[in-house]
Motif scaffolding. Structure first.
Motif, PDB file in Angstrom:
ATOM      1  N   ASP A 190       4.340  -4.904   2.338  1.00  0.00           N
ATOM      2  CA  ASP A 190       5.407  -5.250   3.287  1.00  0.00           C
ATOM      3  C   ASP A 190       6.194  -6.483   2.873  1.00  0.00           C
ATOM      4  OD1 ASP A 190       4.750  -3.080   4.962  1.00  0.00           O
ATOM      5  OD2 ASP A 190       3.200  -4.252   5.957  1.00  0.00           O
ATOM      6  N   ARG A 191       6.071  -6.900   1.620  1.00  0.00           N
ATOM      7  CA  ARG A 191       6.883  -8.026   1.157  1.00  0.00           C
ATOM      8  C   ARG A 191       8.293  -7.537   0.867  1.00  0.00           C
ATOM      9  NH1 ARG A 191       4.287 -12.587  -1.568  1.00  0.00           N
ATOM     10  NH2 ARG A 191       6.345 -12.928  -2.477  1.00  0.00           N
ATOM     11  N   PRO A 192       9.317  -8.112   1.504  1.00  0.00           N
ATOM     12  CA  PRO A 192      10.687  -7.646   1.264  1.00  0.00           C
ATOM     13  C   PRO A 192      11.180  -7.895  -0.155  1.00  0.00           C
ATOM     14  CG  PRO A 192      10.683  -9.640   2.615  1.00  0.00           C
ATOM     15  CD  PRO A 192       9.262  -9.180   2.514  1.00  0.00           C
ATOM     16  N   ASP A 193      10.532  -8.834  -0.865  1.00  0.00           N
ATOM     17  CA  ASP A 193      10.957  -9.142  -2.235  1.00  0.00           C
ATOM     18  C   ASP A 193      10.186  -8.351  -3.283  1.00  0.00           C
ATOM     19  OD1 ASP A 193       8.613 -10.463  -1.591  1.00  0.00           O
ATOM     20  OD2 ASP A 193       9.120 -12.304  -2.650  1.00  0.00           O
ATOM     21  N   VAL A 194       9.382  -7.379  -2.851  1.00  0.00           N
ATOM     22  CA  VAL A 194       8.631  -6.530  -3.787  1.00  0.00           C
ATOM     23  C   VAL A 194       9.079  -5.082  -3.596  1.00  0.00           C
ATOM     24  CG1 VAL A 194       6.358  -5.725  -4.522  1.00  0.00           C
ATOM     25  CG2 VAL A 194       6.648  -8.089  -3.751  1.00  0.00           C
ATOM     26  N   HIS A 195       9.579  -4.492  -4.674  1.00  0.00           N
ATOM     27  CA  HIS A 195      10.030  -3.096  -4.627  1.00  0.00           C
ATOM     28  C   HIS A 195       8.880  -2.198  -4.171  1.00  0.00           C
ATOM     29  CE1 HIS A 195      11.560   0.795  -5.998  1.00  0.00           C
ATOM     30  NE2 HIS A 195      12.748   0.227  -6.125  1.00  0.00           N
ATOM     31  N   PRO A 196       9.155  -1.130  -3.441  1.00  0.00           N
ATOM     32  CA  PRO A 196       8.077  -0.200  -3.082  1.00  0.00           C
ATOM     33  C   PRO A 196       7.334   0.272  -4.324  1.00  0.00           C
ATOM     34  CG  PRO A 196      10.081   0.364  -1.903  1.00  0.00           C
ATOM     35  CD  PRO A 196      10.458  -0.690  -2.898  1.00  0.00           C
ATOM     36  N   LEU A 197       6.024   0.187  -4.283  1.00  0.00           N
ATOM     37  CA  LEU A 197       5.201   0.526  -5.440  1.00  0.00           C
ATOM     38  C   LEU A 197       4.119   1.522  -5.053  1.00  0.00           C
ATOM     39  CD1 LEU A 197       4.570  -3.048  -6.921  1.00  0.00           C
ATOM     40  CD2 LEU A 197       6.150  -1.330  -7.822  1.00  0.00           C
ATOM     41  N   GLU A 198       3.851   2.436  -5.969  1.00  0.00           N
ATOM     42  CA  GLU A 198       2.693   3.310  -5.863  1.00  0.00           C
ATOM     43  C   GLU A 198       1.854   3.060  -7.104  1.00  0.00           C
ATOM     44  OE1 GLU A 198       2.155   7.994  -6.369  1.00  0.00           O
ATOM     45  OE2 GLU A 198       3.089   7.468  -4.434  1.00  0.00           O
ATOM     46  N   LEU A 199       0.702   2.460  -6.904  1.00  0.00           N
ATOM     47  CA  LEU A 199      -0.178   2.087  -8.006  1.00  0.00           C
ATOM     48  C   LEU A 199      -1.205   3.182  -8.222  1.00  0.00           C
ATOM     49  CD1 LEU A 199      -0.841  -1.589  -6.813  1.00  0.00           C
ATOM     50  CD2 LEU A 199       0.977  -0.799  -8.346  1.00  0.00           C
ATOM     51  N   ARG A 200      -1.225   3.722  -9.409  1.00  0.00           N
ATOM     52  CA  ARG A 200      -2.157   4.797  -9.719  1.00  0.00           C
ATOM     53  C   ARG A 200      -3.151   4.333 -10.776  1.00  0.00           C
ATOM     54  NH1 ARG A 200       1.646  10.277  -9.947  1.00  0.00           N
ATOM     55  NH2 ARG A 200       2.420  10.141  -7.776  1.00  0.00           N
ATOM     56  N   ALA A 201      -4.398   4.203 -10.352  1.00  0.00           N
ATOM     57  CA  ALA A 201      -5.466   3.780 -11.255  1.00  0.00           C
ATOM     58  C   ALA A 201      -6.436   4.935 -11.466  1.00  0.00           C
ATOM     59  CB  ALA A 201      -6.183   2.568 -10.684  1.00  0.00           C
ATOM     60  N   GLY A 202      -5.899   6.100 -11.770  1.00  0.00           N
ATOM     61  CA  GLY A 202      -6.695   7.309 -11.904  1.00  0.00           C
ATOM     62  C   GLY A 202      -6.267   8.324 -10.856  1.00  0.00           C
ATOM     63  N   GLU A 203      -6.679   9.557 -11.034  1.00  0.00           N
ATOM     64  CA  GLU A 203      -6.245  10.631 -10.152  1.00  0.00           C
ATOM     65  C   GLU A 203      -6.655  10.413  -8.707  1.00  0.00           C
ATOM     66  OE1 GLU A 203      -7.516  14.391 -11.558  1.00  0.00           O
ATOM     67  OE2 GLU A 203      -6.449  14.267 -13.486  1.00  0.00           O
ATOM     68  N   ASP A 204      -7.794   9.789  -8.496  1.00  0.00           N
ATOM     69  CA  ASP A 204      -8.324   9.661  -7.143  1.00  0.00           C
ATOM     70  C   ASP A 204      -8.078   8.286  -6.532  1.00  0.00           C
ATOM     71  OD1 ASP A 204      -9.316  12.254  -7.309  1.00  0.00           O
ATOM     72  OD2 ASP A 204     -11.190  11.566  -8.211  1.00  0.00           O
ATOM     73  N   ARG A 205      -7.360   7.422  -7.235  1.00  0.00           N
ATOM     74  CA  ARG A 205      -7.143   6.080  -6.697  1.00  0.00           C
ATOM     75  C   ARG A 205      -5.663   5.741  -6.710  1.00  0.00           C
ATOM     76  NH1 ARG A 205     -10.345   0.457  -7.981  1.00  0.00           N
ATOM     77  NH2 ARG A 205     -10.023  -0.376  -5.908  1.00  0.00           N
ATOM     78  N   VAL A 206      -5.073   5.776  -5.533  1.00  0.00           N
ATOM     79  CA  VAL A 206      -3.651   5.483  -5.368  1.00  0.00           C
ATOM     80  C   VAL A 206      -3.505   4.452  -4.265  1.00  0.00           C
ATOM     81  CG1 VAL A 206      -1.382   6.412  -4.798  1.00  0.00           C
ATOM     82  CG2 VAL A 206      -2.994   7.804  -6.116  1.00  0.00           C
ATOM     83  N   LEU A 207      -2.809   3.362  -4.567  1.00  0.00           N
ATOM     84  CA  LEU A 207      -2.550   2.321  -3.579  1.00  0.00           C
ATOM     85  C   LEU A 207      -1.043   2.125  -3.471  1.00  0.00           C
ATOM     86  CD1 LEU A 207      -5.169   1.273  -5.508  1.00  0.00           C
ATOM     87  CD2 LEU A 207      -5.265  -0.394  -3.674  1.00  0.00           C
ATOM     88  N   ARG A 208      -0.577   1.915  -2.269  1.00  0.00           N
ATOM     89  CA  ARG A 208       0.851   1.672  -2.054  1.00  0.00           C
ATOM     90  C   ARG A 208       1.040   0.252  -1.564  1.00  0.00           C
ATOM     91  NH1 ARG A 208      -0.170   6.949  -1.050  1.00  0.00           N
ATOM     92  NH2 ARG A 208       1.214   8.445  -2.065  1.00  0.00           N
TER      93      ARG A 208
END
Length: 233
Positions: A168-186
């Motif tokens: 929710d930081r306005p100065d950080v572009h929306p990100l989808e972090l993928r650290a493997g098929e089963d691990r996704v963080l937004r």
């Protein structure tokens, strides 16, 4: 809530590893540049000692630092010391923090504590927060301990920690972090309208290196081909 015993034990192991490595240095190595711009290894060691004292203040309900200027002045004052003085200071400040943690019990770990810059958290977060300082600054010393040497359990926790930090930081572009098929963080700000998250893929270690500012994104790929900028920590 029980005492965060596992985090305290892991912190002790991380600290012992750091101290064993620092003991192998000498005064000239201590005065040499670290991997942090503008800081010698002495600056890093001074910061680690003062951070331990600051976390004692946090657990006691006092301000973490008197103010930002005092924090910086303490580091600058202590940075040029010989290695023996740094080691004694680190051991003493570490022991003080261990006593402060040992003196807490049960529900005291549930209490809300005040950190820097208006940040608050539960007291139970303090052992892991200190471990972040110890592990990442061990890397910053540039004495052979690298991101790849970070313990796997630490990397996993820190990846989640950084995702929460940028959420929710306005100065950080929306990100989808993928650290493997089963691990996704937004993380980052919520995607708005046609704005799409940048999908960043890589190992947990590579993601942590980038999110903490230790790399420019080595080992990562990004949708669109360009990693978005991140704010300084």
């Amino acid at each position: 809530m029980t005492v965060p015993a596992a985090d305290i034990t892991a912190l002790r192991e991380s600290t012992d590893r750091l101290l064993a490595a620092v003991e192998k240095l000498d005064d000239s190595a201590c005065a040499a540049p670290s991997l942090l711009p503008g800081w010698t290894r002495g600056h890093v060691l001074a910061h680690l000692a003062r951070n331990a004292d600051a976390l004692v203040n946090v657990l006691a309900g006092r301000p973490m630092y008197a103010d930002a200027e005092a924090r910086e002045a303490d580091i600058e004052r202590d940075a040029p010391r010989p290695l023996a003085d740094h080691l004694e200071d680190l051991r003493t400040s570490t022991a003080g923090l261990e006593r402060a943690m040992a003196d807490r019990a049960g529900d005291q770990w549930e209490a809300t504590v005040a950190l820097r810059n208006g940040v608050t958290d539960r007291a139970s977060s303090v052992p892991f927060r200190r471990r972040v300082e110890v592990e990442l600054h061990h890397v910053d010393l540039g004495i052979g301990y690298t991101l790849d040497d970070l313990p796997g359990d630490f990397v996993g926790r820190q990846l989640e920690n950084m995702a929460r930090r940028f959420s929710d930081r306005p100065d950080v572009h929306p990100l989808e972090l993928r650290a493997g098929e089963d691990r996704v963080l937004r993380t980052g700000r919520a995607a708005d309208g046609e704005e799409q998250p940048v999908v960043v893929t890589g190992t947990p270690t590579a993601l942590v290196g980038w999110l903490t500012g230790r790399t420019a994104g080595t080992g990562l790929t990004a949708s669109g081909g360009v990693l978005p900028p991140l704010p300084p920590l």
